[in-house]
Design a protein around this motif. Structure first.
Motif, PDB file in Angstrom:
ATOM      1  N   LEU A 140     -42.832  69.017  50.382  1.00 51.47           N
ATOM      2  CA  LEU A 140     -40.992  69.381  50.831  1.00 51.47           C
ATOM      3  C   LEU A 140     -40.653  71.060  50.555  1.00 51.47           C
ATOM      4  N   LEU A 141     -41.461  71.587  49.479  1.00 46.24           N
ATOM      5  CA  LEU A 141     -41.585  72.545  49.767  1.00 46.24           C
ATOM      6  C   LEU A 141     -41.793  72.786  50.362  1.00 46.24           C
ATOM      7  N   ALA A 170     -40.541  76.526  57.298  1.00 42.75           N
ATOM      8  CA  ALA A 170     -39.309  76.382  57.881  1.00 42.75           C
ATOM      9  C   ALA A 170     -38.225  78.184  57.928  1.00 42.75           C
ATOM     10  N   GLY A 171     -38.553  78.422  56.682  1.00 49.41           N
ATOM     11  CA  GLY A 171     -37.810  79.468  56.092  1.00 49.41           C
ATOM     12  C   GLY A 171     -38.594  80.578  56.881  1.00 49.41           C
ATOM     13  N   LEU A 172     -40.141  80.359  56.708  1.00 49.37           N
ATOM     14  CA  LEU A 172     -41.123  81.624  57.498  1.00 49.37           C
ATOM     15  C   LEU A 172     -39.781  81.529  58.870  1.00 49.37           C
ATOM     16  N   LEU A 173     -40.906  81.093  59.643  1.00 51.26           N
ATOM     17  CA  LEU A 173     -40.422  80.052  61.586  1.00 51.26           C
ATOM     18  C   LEU A 173     -38.370  81.094  61.583  1.00 51.26           C
ATOM     19  N   SER A 182     -43.266  61.199  43.428  1.00 56.14           N
ATOM     20  CA  SER A 182     -42.057  62.348  43.358  1.00 56.14           C
ATOM     21  C   SER A 182     -43.290  63.619  43.236  1.00 56.14           C
ATOM     22  N   GLN A 183     -43.403  64.205  42.735  1.00 56.96           N
ATOM     23  CA  GLN A 183     -44.491  65.383  42.669  1.00 56.96           C
ATOM     24  C   GLN A 183     -44.559  65.445  44.229  1.00 56.96           C
ATOM     25  N   ILE A 184     -45.237  64.607  44.591  1.00 55.40           N
ATOM     26  CA  ILE A 184     -46.012  64.640  46.117  1.00 55.40           C
ATOM     27  C   ILE A 184     -45.199  65.243  47.034  1.00 55.40           C
ATOM     28  N   VAL A 185     -43.759  64.522  47.201  1.00 52.97           N
ATOM     29  CA  VAL A 185     -42.762  64.633  47.689  1.00 52.97           C
ATOM     30  C   VAL A 185     -42.403  65.739  47.797  1.00 52.97           C
ATOM     31  N   ARG A 186     -42.380  65.890  46.777  1.00 49.75           N
ATOM     32  CA  ARG A 186     -41.812  67.608  45.367  1.00 49.75           C
ATOM     33  C   ARG A 186     -42.272  68.846  46.073  1.00 49.75           C
TER      34      ARG A 186
END
Length: 178
Positions: free
Chosen positions: A149-150, A156-159, A142-146
């Motif tokens: 996703l971050l 995505a926000g930067l683009l 779950s830490q890898i997935v978090r």
């Protein structure tokens, strides 16, 4: 008459066209059809009337000319000498359109790259399953997935922010002619 508009309006040779010019009606038959290349950037018209039918009508004239980039005072001189002339600098408009298209192309390239990255999701699921089989704990997965996703959210926000800034600059440039 231009062939495309004739087809759209369902007109053919011999049909009568009626135009209203300055509150007077002008009737003329379609005597020929012609095909135009609308992408040529030349002056084109849907209908060409015989000059004799329009001799007593109000008239305006249209033409095009090439102005060398190093003689940028010609259009100013013309507008000063003839205030009723309307000049349109097509090259400046085309340059602005090209700049917007270049920015859009760059944004689409980034979106394509982001899509390719997202397409590897199946591979990441297989890797997570392999880590689970090899003894990886639920908290590690779950830490890898978090973290993943971050990173995706940050990119995505930067683009998105960059695309919004580019779109705003492009719109400002088109509106203000800069």
């Amino acid at each position: 008459m231009e062939t495309g508009i004739a087809k759209t309006l369902k007109h053919q040779l011999g049909d009568q066209l009626t135009f209203e010019v300055a509150d007077e009606r002008v009737v003329a038959p379609i005597t020929s059809l012609r095909k135009l290349d609308w992408g040529s950037m030349r002056v084109n018209f849907f209908v060409i009337m015989p000059p004799a039918l329009l001799n007593n009508m109000p008239q305006s004239w249209i033409t095009s000319y090439y102005q060398s980039p190093n003689k940028d005072v010609l259009d100013y001189s013309l507008s000063q000498a003839y205030p009723n002339i309307t000049l349109v600098d097509v090259s400046a408009s085309l340059q602005q359109i090209q700049e917007v298209m270049d920015k859009l192309s760059a944004a689409l390239g980034l979106l394509f790259a982001f899509t390719i990255i997202a397409a590897t999701q199946d591979e990441r699921f297989r890797n997570a399953a392999l880590l689970k089989v090899l003894g990886g704990s639920r908290s590690v997965l779950s830490q890898i997935v978090r973290i993943e996703l971050l990173c995706i959210g940050f990119v995505a926000g930067l683009l998105g922010g960059l695309a919004a800034a580019v779109a705003r600059l492009g719109a400002r440039s088109l509106c203000h002619g800069n």
